[in-house]
Design an enzyme around this catalytic site. Structure first.
Site, PDB file in Angstrom:
ATOM      1  N   ARG A  96       0.829  -1.215   0.000  1.00 38.62           N
ATOM      2  CA  ARG A  96       0.000   0.000   0.000  1.00 38.62           C
ATOM      3  C   ARG A  96       0.857   1.255   0.000  1.00 38.62           C
ATOM      4  O   ARG A  96       0.458   2.278  -0.586  1.00 38.62           O
ATOM      5  CB  ARG A  96      -0.972   0.006   1.187  1.00 38.62           C
ATOM      6  CG  ARG A  96      -1.976   1.141   1.122  1.00 38.62           C
ATOM      7  CD  ARG A  96      -3.033   1.033   2.212  1.00 38.62           C
ATOM      8  NE  ARG A  96      -4.114   0.141   1.873  1.00 38.62           N
ATOM      9  CZ  ARG A  96      -5.258   0.532   1.291  1.00 38.62           C
ATOM     10  NH1 ARG A  96      -5.425   1.797   0.943  1.00 38.62           N
ATOM     11  NH2 ARG A  96      -6.214  -0.331   1.043  1.00 38.62           N
TER      12      ARG A  96
ATOM     13  N   GLU B 296      -9.455   6.030   7.631  1.00 40.56           N
ATOM     14  CA  GLU B 296      -8.021   6.232   7.494  1.00 40.56           C
ATOM     15  C   GLU B 296      -7.598   7.514   6.775  1.00 40.56           C
ATOM     16  O   GLU B 296      -6.626   8.156   7.170  1.00 40.56           O
ATOM     17  CB  GLU B 296      -7.410   5.031   6.771  1.00 40.56           C
ATOM     18  CG  GLU B 296      -7.461   3.756   7.567  1.00 40.56           C
ATOM     19  CD  GLU B 296      -6.958   2.554   6.763  1.00 40.56           C
ATOM     20  OE1 GLU B 296      -6.044   1.877   7.243  1.00 40.56           O
ATOM     21  OE2 GLU B 296      -7.485   2.320   5.656  1.00 40.56           O
TER      22      GLU B 296
END
Length: 797
Positions: free
Chosen positions: A340, A743
């Site tokens: 990621r 997030e």
């Protein structure tokens, strides 16, 4: 929800605005989607009535556990004499490797996390054995009596040491878009630099805890403070050598998780369940704060080397990023986290040509793990530093350099992993924020202030955000839910998501209330348990509402369709003439109260229970070609931060932050605003105050609030302006066209780091670009200021 700015001696209070008008409440249900509804546990939190795992009344005979920890970062265990431990007062059982009936492993995937070590320890704090005693104090005191002989081995502790030793934990990975090296070489302007960024401790208010209760036969019931009950279930079964169906894991709520309770709780649950199995008594394992910080994983610290070629307007022609992460002694979730970080190396920018490489380094430190953002913040931070450096080198406004590089709204451009960006709204959002925050006038005013202020220096920084939403491990993009409608019209809701304070439960309950068009207080929120919804994914990746909300909607929708079919048949009307209205159902020209229709359906043997399932469509990623569509959609955000530093001490303060965030069509604006504020402040802590420090022996020295500094209420800027973007709308078929919010906001705090860099540059008259790594603690800022001044003097000599 609209708070006006209150001026008090020049200091502005918070301003937060929800642009979408909420549905009228007169005659409507109380608490469906798109309404600001308080967190379901909020009154209980305030009153101290919210029940966490440690609040569950202990059964008679409950044992308490303590984990003995390694004193060495890397060593062979030559001998371990535990006789004195076993004979200590209050000790019932000492648990060691030989007591495990199943597999000695609590890892999520790779089988490299032993519950108890097999002759080798690989970080200070690794669990050696466990003591089960009548009290926590007795277990702790007994563990001190162990006699352990080690043979120390060389320890690798940092990313740089691991790179020098060529110590890769996992295979390297690379993404390519065009020929970045050639593009950089041909560019009119080039630069290269290195950025180090530290990790972060989760510092959840509720520490790691598990309470195991043995049942008949192989049955084991475990209360666990975990974001991933199914994984804890599987790990306990694996350690005990029994089938998953014999283990039930339940969690009503956590006192914070932030990723630290995704894979890490398995150790505590395994040891508690093992003690319960071997003694036949309930067993509880609760870590204290110091032990929790020493023995559990953190956010990965990174070293990122970047090189970029660009034109005179700051337009990027090619970029290269070499990312290296400290993973720790085992793999844990490092593969997905470092992936990621690569996926977010572009942030909101069309890089045209790019190469992103990743190395996942093994060190003899605690295994790092998931943390809010899951690698994305680290990937973004280096890119935003690069943009600031480009702007500085060209003498341009950093806002304009960023603006020249955004993905276009019309699509047609692809990421370094070859996914087309079709939903970019970042240009419009950033321009709106620049205008509403009066960015350009403030930047001029800051320059004027710095010209006449020799000690205090101000800075301003901007950060756009594009964050991919989905698990990048494709099969995790699934969720289940269970909905019961009782004869009185009340509804029981259960799903695989977990509540850690983020408001997931209330949002999913709002979805169910909306589907049935009933008041929210008619929907009962229940604890997450593997006995009701099996094989669930972790509540992570900002996907909790997307996945579980859809699963619950599907379950409620199945029952609703049965009710429609029943009413249509009973009253001889077409199904389209059965319409759900607030707390009632119109059937043809007649209206029936929802509970009455439910009662009639029950008497006519209509099933009023349904399991729902949802899997995110169209997600895929091919590692061989480093291409695909790993994300369902992107969430966008924009932030502008203003700071002031003291060049004599390095002390600093965030004085104002303006945030505009895209949550699509908000399910619950109040919850979303809370998530944005909390995420931003947590990101601010990562980048300014939260410094993890290991000594040369590998011992964590920042293991308590006395040495590890999370942000306090006083670190929140007095002037914090948060708005939900009024044009927010999800182009894909998400739950009521909302977007994830958990997030992404954390990364908006990068704007504060950019502002600190700007302030340090001011200390040198904007003549040299500062060397400033993260976190930008007062010590680092002071050193950066002195470095800038030294380099300026060198230029002048």
């Amino acid at each position: 929800m609209d708070e006006t700015v209150i001026q008090d001696r020049g200091i502005s209070a918070t301003f937060s605005r929800v642009p979408h008008s909420e549905p009228p409440h007169d005659g409507a249900i109380k608490g469906g989607v798109a309404r600001s509804v308080k967190h379901d546990s909020a009154p209980r939190h305030v009153a101290g009535e919210a029940i966490y795992t440690d609040d569950i009344p202990e059964l008679p005979g409950t044992l308490h556990l303590h984990l003995a920890m390694s004193a060495h970062a890397h060593a062979a265990i030559l001998s371990m004499d535990l006789d004195a431990v076993r004979q200590a007062a209050g000790v019932v059982r000492v648990l060691t490797l030989d007591d495990i009936p199943g597999k000695n492993d609590y890892s999520p995937f790779f089988g490299d996390d032993p519950i108890f070590p097999e002759g080798l320890v690989q970080y200070v704090g690794q669990c050696l054995f466990a003591v089960a005693a009548e009290s926590r104090e007795a277990a702790f005191q007994a563990a001190l009596l162990a006699k352990i002989e080690y043979a120390p081995l060389p320890a690798v502790l940092t990313v740089d040491e691991a790179l020098a030793a060529d110590l890769d934990l996992l295979p390297r990975h690379e993404m390519r878009l065009g020929d970045a090296a050639a593009a950089i070489d041909a560019a009119p302007h080039r630069l290269a630099n290195t950025l180090h960024m530290g990790g972060q401790d989760h510092f959840y208010l509720e520490g790691q805890i598990a309470y195991a209760i043995p049942g008949e036969g192989d049955d084991m019931f475990v209360y666990s403070s975990t974001q991933h009950p199914s994984e804890v279930q599987h790990n306990v079964a694996k350690a005990l050598g029994i089938a998953d169906h014999s283990v039930t894991v339940e969690v009503r709520r956590m006192g914070g998780g932030f990723g630290g309770k995704e894979s890490q709780p398995a150790l505590m649950a395994n040891v508690a369940a093992l003690a319960a199995r071997l003694t036949g008594r309930p067993a509880k394992l609760r870590l204290d704060r110091d032990d929790d910080m020493v023995m559990t994983g953190k956010r990965h610290d990174f070293r990122i080397d970047y090189a970029v070629g660009f034109d005179g307007d700051g337009r990027i022609l090619g970029a290269e990023f070499d990312q290296a992460a400290r993973c720790g002694y085992s793999a844990d979730l490092s593969g997905g986290i470092t992936d990621r970080a690569m996926f977010h190396a572009d942030n909101a920018y069309d890089l045209q040509a790019a190469r992103v490489t990743s190395r996942r380094m093994k060190t003899h430190t605690v295994s790092n793990t998931a943390f809010r953002g899951f690698g994305g913040p680290q990937g973004l931070l280096a890119t935003e530093r690069m943009m600031d450096e480009i702007a500085f080198g060209l003498g341009l406004d950093p806002f304009d350099v960023r603006r020249a590089n955004y993905y276009p709204a019309e699509g047609g451009k692809v990421t370094p992993y070859h996914m087309e960006v079709t939903d970019s709204v970042i240009l419009e959002m950033m321009d709106e924020l620049a205008e509403s925050s009066d960015y350009r006038a403030r930047r001029r005013a800051i320059r004027a202030f710095n010209a006449t202020s020799p000690i205090l220096k101000k800075g301003i920084g901007v950060t756009p955000l594009k964050f991919g939403i989905s698990f990048t491990t494709t099969h995790l993009n699934q969720a289940g839910a269970l909905v019961h409608v009782y004869k009185d019209g009340s509804v029981h809701l259960n799903h695989g998501g977990t509540e850690m304070g983020q408001g997931l439960f209330i949002k999913v309950a709002q979805v169910v209330a909306e589907e049935f068009q009933i008041d929210l207080d008619r929907v009962k929120i229940t604890a997450t348990t593997t006995a009701k919804v099996p094989n669930t994914s972790a509540t992570a990746a900002s996907s909790g509402t997307d996945l579980n909300g859809m699963a619950a909607k599907n379950a409620a929708g199945a029952i609703k369709q049965r009710l429609i079919a029943f009413a249509a048949a009973k009253y001889s009307v077409p199904e389209e003439q059965v319409v759900f209205l607030p707390n009632r159902v119109r059937v043809g020209n007649e209206e029936i109260a929802f509970p009455d229709l439910v009662q009639e359906a029950y008497l006519n043997q209509v099933s009023l229970s349904a399991a729902g399932f949802y899997a995110t469509p169209g997600i895929h990623y091919d590692r061989e070609t480093a291409s695909g569509r790993p994300f369902f959609y992107f969430a966008y955000g924009a932030a502008i931060s203003e700071v002031v530093i003291d060049t004599l001490t390095g002390e600093n303060r965030l004085v104002r932050a303006d945030i505009l965030h895209d949550v699509g069509r908000s399910l619950n604006p109040a919850i979303d605003l809370g998530q944005i504020e909390g995420g931003f402040i947590q990101g601010l802590g990562w980048l300014t105050t939260e410094e993890l420090w290991w000594d040369k022996s590998g011992r964590l020295r920042t293991h308590a609030p006395s040495t590890y500094k999370i942000p306090t209420a006083n670190d929140r800027p007095d002037d914090l302006r948060i708005e939900l973007w009024d044009k927010g709308y999800n182009k894909v078929d998400s739950i009521y066209r909302s977007k994830a919010v958990g997030e992404p906001p954390l990364m908006l705090a990068i704007s504060a780091f950019s502002a600190l860099t700007d302030a340090v540059a001011a200390a040198g008259g904007y003549r040299v670009f500062p060397h400033l790594d993260a976190p930008a603690t007062p010590e680092r800022i002071l050193m950066a200021v002195e470095d800038v001044k030294t380099r300026v003097r060198a230029l002048e000599s």
